[in-house]
Design a protein around this motif. Structure first.
Motif, PDB file in Angstrom:
ATOM      1  N   SER A   1       0.247   7.476   2.872  1.00  0.00           N
ATOM      2  CA  SER A   1      -0.583   6.874   3.908  1.00  0.00           C
ATOM      3  C   SER A   1      -0.055   7.239   5.289  1.00  0.00           C
ATOM      4  CB  SER A   1      -0.614   5.347   3.763  1.00  0.00           C
ATOM      5  OG  SER A   1      -1.265   4.751   4.866  1.00  0.00           O
TER       6      SER A   1
ATOM      7  N   THR B   1       4.029   3.582   2.359  1.00  0.00           N
ATOM      8  CA  THR B   1       3.251   3.430   1.132  1.00  0.00           C
ATOM      9  C   THR B   1       2.666   4.772   0.711  1.00  0.00           C
ATOM     10  OG1 THR B   1       2.643   1.197   1.843  1.00  0.00           O
ATOM     11  CG2 THR B   1       1.390   2.141   0.024  1.00  0.00           C
TER      12      THR B   1
ATOM     13  N   VAL C   1       0.337   6.714  -2.778  1.00  0.00           N
ATOM     14  CA  VAL C   1      -0.548   6.455  -3.904  1.00  0.00           C
ATOM     15  C   VAL C   1      -0.508   7.650  -4.841  1.00  0.00           C
ATOM     16  CG1 VAL C   1      -2.597   7.417  -2.770  1.00  0.00           C
ATOM     17  CG2 VAL C   1      -2.889   5.656  -4.520  1.00  0.00           C
TER      18      VAL C   1
ATOM     19  N   LEU D   1      -0.125   2.273  -6.497  1.00  0.00           N
ATOM     20  CA  LEU D   1       0.444   2.231  -5.157  1.00  0.00           C
ATOM     21  C   LEU D   1       1.937   1.980  -5.251  1.00  0.00           C
ATOM     22  CD1 LEU D   1      -2.655   1.654  -4.543  1.00  0.00           C
ATOM     23  CD2 LEU D   1      -1.799   0.573  -2.464  1.00  0.00           C
TER      24      LEU D   1
ATOM     25  N   SER E   1       5.748   0.205  -9.241  1.00  0.00           N
ATOM     26  CA  SER E   1       4.544   0.233  -8.423  1.00  0.00           C
ATOM     27  C   SER E   1       4.206  -1.174  -7.944  1.00  0.00           C
ATOM     28  CB  SER E   1       3.373   0.814  -9.214  1.00  0.00           C
ATOM     29  OG  SER E   1       3.088   0.022 -10.349  1.00  0.00           O
TER      30      SER E   1
END
Length: 349
Positions: free
Chosen positions: A126, A132, A134, A144, A152
């Motif tokens: 991100s 963070t 993904v 995530l 996670s």
């Protein structure tokens, strides 16, 4: 259309024995690129993370240096630079693991996570919530993560089949879009979790998030997507039916789980085989690049009926499937492509 009319030849790096699957420009250094690669076209064998740098050359085209590489036990399918640490990079592996590497070290990965039960096909960091990232997998889930946590922090049962890609919106920190073999694109709002239920599930420790929007993007597998960097509700998809499509979900009321919709603003035909990668330009809202199994990388104008033709450029120097393309974050018009021929090409469009 002549692919190279008036253009200098590309800068090329060849890594024999390893087919490239993905590439990423560093968000901190305008001359640094990471390459995720696999032996035997990713079918069996080990992988490599290649770190390369660009060196100024004659005629404005750089040369490419291979600075170092890291070996992995299984093929690597995707790569993403950290948004908080200039020397750290993530890889997605065929053994279901995600690894975090420090490129200043010479030994093993500094972080390993393995919750996916099948191949990890994509990772994305991100650029808003910079702590963070993904991941998406062939096991149908999206997870995530935070690099300082051993497990996670959320699991999305995104699709019931392989999830080829999961991407954070560059505009909304809690929005993730996914694409899958089922032909749909799903948009998730991470602020609205539901919970998994069933006899063997603990609803307190297994949060899931329901898609707020499902778009039937293709009658075939959707292999790739990318959010537009300037238009918050616009993204592009590429699929097995050889089509690029531009979507607008502004007419959909977000926040109603399970809603089906989305407006296709443009359809861009021209590739001869499946479209494996799409990426919007970080410098222009109307410029889109694509990579395809037809061994070309193409650049498109996405404004319908505009002053320019829709197909602007064809790069056809590769001799195998082109599976990755990425615009330079700092220098407008510079595009990198990578392919199963083991070559990284840098072109000026």
């Amino acid at each position: 259309m002549n692919a190279n009319t008036g253009k200098p030849p590309p800068a090329v790096l060849h890594t024999p024995g390893f087919a490239h699957y993905s590439l990423a420009w560093s968000p901190f250094h305008n001359t640094r690129i990471a390459l995720a690669s696999s032996a035997n076209f990713g079918l069996v064998g080990n992988g490599r993370l290649h770190l390369v740098s660009l060196v100024p050359g004659p005629g404005g085209m750089p040369s490419i240096n291979l600075d170092k590489y890291f070996e992995s036990q299984d093929g690597l399918f995707d790569v993403a630079w950290s948004e908080v640490h200039e020397n750290q990079v993530l890889t997605a592996s065929g053994d279901g693991s995600i690894r975090l590497w420090d490129i200043m070290l010479n030994d093993l990965a500094i972080g390993v996570w393995k919750e996916h039960t099948r191949e990890v096909h994509s990772v994305d960091w991100s650029n808003i919530q910079k702590d963070t990232f993904v991941s998406s997998s062939w096991d149908g889930t999206v997870k995530l993560w935070k690099p300082d946590r051993p497990r996670s922090i959320m699991t999305l049962q995104a699709h019931h089949s392989c999830v080829y890609q999961a991407l954070f919106s560059p505009h909304q920190p809690d929005t993730v879009a996914t694409c899958s073999t089922d032909g749909t694109v799903k948009v998730f709002d991470l602020r609205s979790p539901t919970y998994v239920t069933g006899p063997n599930a603990n609803s307190f420790t297994n949060p899931l998030s329901a898609a707020v929007l499902t778009i039937p993007a293709s009658g075939t597998e959707v292999l790739t997507l990318d959010w537009n960097k300037y238009q918050p509700f616009t993204f592009a998809t590429g699929s097995v039916d050889r089509m690029l499509k531009v979507w607008d979900c502004r007419m959909i009321k977000m926040g109603e789980p399970g809603q089906v919709g989305g407006i296709c603003e443009a359809t861009l035909p021209g590739h001869e085989y499946a479209v494996r990668k799409v990426q919007w330009s970080p410098h222009r809202a109307d410029l889109l690049s694509s990579a395809s199994y037809d061994m070309t990388c193409r650049v498109w104008n996405t404004v319908p009926n505009g002053p320019q033709p829709q197909l602007l450029y064809i790069h056809d120097a590769h001799t195998e499937f082109v599976v990755g393309c990425s615009w330079s974050l700092y220098e407008e018009g510079v595009l990198a492509s990578c392919a199963w021929d083991g070559k990284l090409n840098i072109i000026r469009v």
